[in-house]
Design a protein around this motif. Structure first.
Motif, mmCIF file in Angstrom:
data_model
loop_
_atom_site.group_PDB
_atom_site.id
_atom_site.type_symbol
_atom_site.label_atom_id
_atom_site.label_comp_id
_atom_site.label_asym_id
_atom_site.label_seq_id
_atom_site.Cartn_x
_atom_site.Cartn_y
_atom_site.Cartn_z
ATOM 1 N N GLU A 94 11.402 14.675 -11.904
ATOM 2 C CA GLU A 94 10.614 14.441 -11.806
ATOM 3 C C GLU A 94 9.688 14.615 -11.085
ATOM 4 N N LEU A 95 10.313 12.960 -9.796
ATOM 5 C CA LEU A 95 9.990 12.245 -8.609
ATOM 6 C C LEU A 95 10.124 12.925 -7.323
ATOM 7 N N THR A 96 11.282 13.650 -7.229
ATOM 8 C CA THR A 96 11.966 14.252 -6.048
ATOM 9 C C THR A 96 12.022 14.998 -5.839
ATOM 10 N N GLY B 24 19.703 16.929 0.700
ATOM 11 C CA GLY B 24 19.331 15.910 -0.680
ATOM 12 C C GLY B 24 18.055 16.132 -1.438
ATOM 13 N N ARG B 25 17.873 14.504 -1.935
ATOM 14 C CA ARG B 25 16.515 14.874 -2.047
ATOM 15 C C ARG B 25 15.615 13.925 -1.924
ATOM 16 N N MET B 26 14.477 14.307 -1.659
ATOM 17 C CA MET B 26 13.282 13.265 -1.216
ATOM 18 C C MET B 26 11.708 13.113 -1.944
ATOM 19 N N LEU B 27 11.701 11.689 -1.548
ATOM 20 C CA LEU B 27 10.381 11.061 -2.716
ATOM 21 C C LEU B 27 9.368 11.200 -1.674
ATOM 22 N N ARG B 28 8.301 11.371 -1.216
ATOM 23 C CA ARG B 28 7.034 11.413 -0.971
ATOM 24 C C ARG B 28 5.889 10.353 -1.853
ATOM 25 N N THR B 29 5.602 9.712 -1.034
ATOM 26 C CA THR B 29 3.912 9.175 -0.976
ATOM 27 C C THR B 29 3.210 8.713 0.059
ATOM 28 N N SER B 30 1.790 8.329 -0.558
ATOM 29 C CA SER B 30 0.995 8.459 0.628
ATOM 30 C C SER B 30 1.040 7.247 1.478
ATOM 31 N N LEU B 31 1.713 5.755 1.136
ATOM 32 C CA LEU B 31 2.854 4.944 2.116
ATOM 33 C C LEU B 31 4.209 4.948 2.242
#
Length: 355
Positions: A314-316, A322-329
């Motif tokens: 759900e998050l990545t 692999g897998r990547m998680l992106r946030t604003s910071l």
């Protein structure tokens, strides 16, 4: 691709890294703006606040651009421990904590919300973490000769402000203005990266003009006007906290894990089930990338639960290798071999570092 249980906490751990690199808050005295100071003078004021004592309530608000958790993924009250869903819930939305500080050797942070109670208690050479819901505690005894060697990661205003200033000042433009905060004169110290190779646009730290204690922090992503992270005291008392606040005895039925720093002063600590090795840091300042080795601090045979894997998906996003998680910071890259890379940098920087 298999992810061990310890990797889900690694997804949200960079938030703590970003926050710890930025500062926590506290409060001062005048009802009007204080006399002007230069940024260097405000930094000196902060440096002189290490022996301050106070206690109060801190409110944290985060809007990092993470997708909302599905209703089917509400924190599991039956879970034994702070599971992945609870960790994500902790770093999103709003949360409050009680903070107690008595100089450099005694701090306590107590998080009280729907996720139950969690504590971090630093009392001289003894450091405890406690999770009431999981009924687990971790205890670390640091060297009496260097009591802060393994405890400076404590979530206290002074420790976080020190880490923030030390790590970003060389690559940061500093400006200062004056204001009032909760009826006290304050300095608003703005840290703005001189590099475009970071996701952070600026960070504003509110500093008590009388004591030098940081009172609040607002972090704004590059290209945005609204802060994505803020933390500030909503109430504070500069009286000395009672010494009993920093004493901790695990309640009956609590499972305790002991960590012992090695005598050789290396970065690994030894709990009963394996080594915990400090992460590797590449780069410096705003462009730093933290690398956490596969399986660090986890059991090599413990895999993710189906619920945790669902949250991971759900998050990545799936990316090369692999897998990547992106946030604003910040961004987190979970490589197929289990290694985790994280930083307040674009995804391309993590992929380049991971090669």
């Amino acid at each position: 691709m298999r992810f061990r249980r310890g990797l889900i906490p690694a997804i949200v751990a960079p938030i703590a890294v970003v926050v710890a690199a930025i500062a926590v808050p506290s409060i001062a005295y005048s009802a009007s703006p204080p006399p002007d100071k230069t940024p260097a003078q405000v930094l000196t004021l902060i440096a002189g606040s290490h022996d301050a004592h106070y206690f109060g309530t801190v409110q944290q608000t985060s809007d990092l651009g993470l997708p909302p958790l599905p209703t089917s993924m509400a924190p599991d009250s039956s879970s034994q421990g702070l599971d992945a869903v609870s960790l994500v819930a902790l770093v999103t939305g709003s949360h409050s904590a009680q903070v107690y500080v008595d100089g450099q050797s005694k701090q306590r942070v107590q998080i009280l919300d729907t996720l139950s109670e969690r504590d971090l208690i630093h009392n001289d050479t003894s450091v405890w973490t406690y999770d009431a819901k999981a009924r687990t505690a971790t205890h670390l005894t640091a060297s009496p000769h260097e009591p802060n060697a393994q405890t400076d990661q404590a979530l206290t205003p002074a420790a976080m402000a020190d880490g923030f200033i030390a790590s970003i000042t060389p690559t940061t433009s500093l400006t200062v203005s004056t204001d009032t905060f909760h009826g006290r004169g304050v300095y608003e110290l703005t840290f703005e990266p001189r590099t475009s190779a970071t996701l952070v646009g600026n960070a504003v730290v509110t500093v008590d003009a009388e004591t030098g204690v940081p009172l609040g922090v607002h972090v704004t992503p590059r290209g945005q006007t609204a802060s994505a992270f803020s933390m500030a005291f909503t109430s504070i008392d500069f009286s000395r906290p009672d010494s009993s606040v920093f004493s901790f005895t695990p309640p009956t039925g609590t499972t305790v894990h002991d960590l012992t720093p090695p005598a050789d002063g290396s970065n690994s600590m030894h709990p009963g089930n394996g080594d915990v090795t400090a992460p590797t840091v590449t780069g410096s300042g705003w462009e730093s990338v933290v690398e956490v080795a596969a399986g660090t601090g986890t059991s090599a045979t413990t895999d993710q639960t189906p619920r945790d894997l669902s949250l991971l998906n759900e998050l990545t996003q799936s990316v090369s290798g692999g897998r990547m998680l992106r946030t604003s910071l910040f961004t987190v890259y979970l490589r197929d071999d289990g290694t985790v890379f994280a930083g307040a940098v674009p995804a391309s920087t993590l992929l380049a570092t991971a090669k």
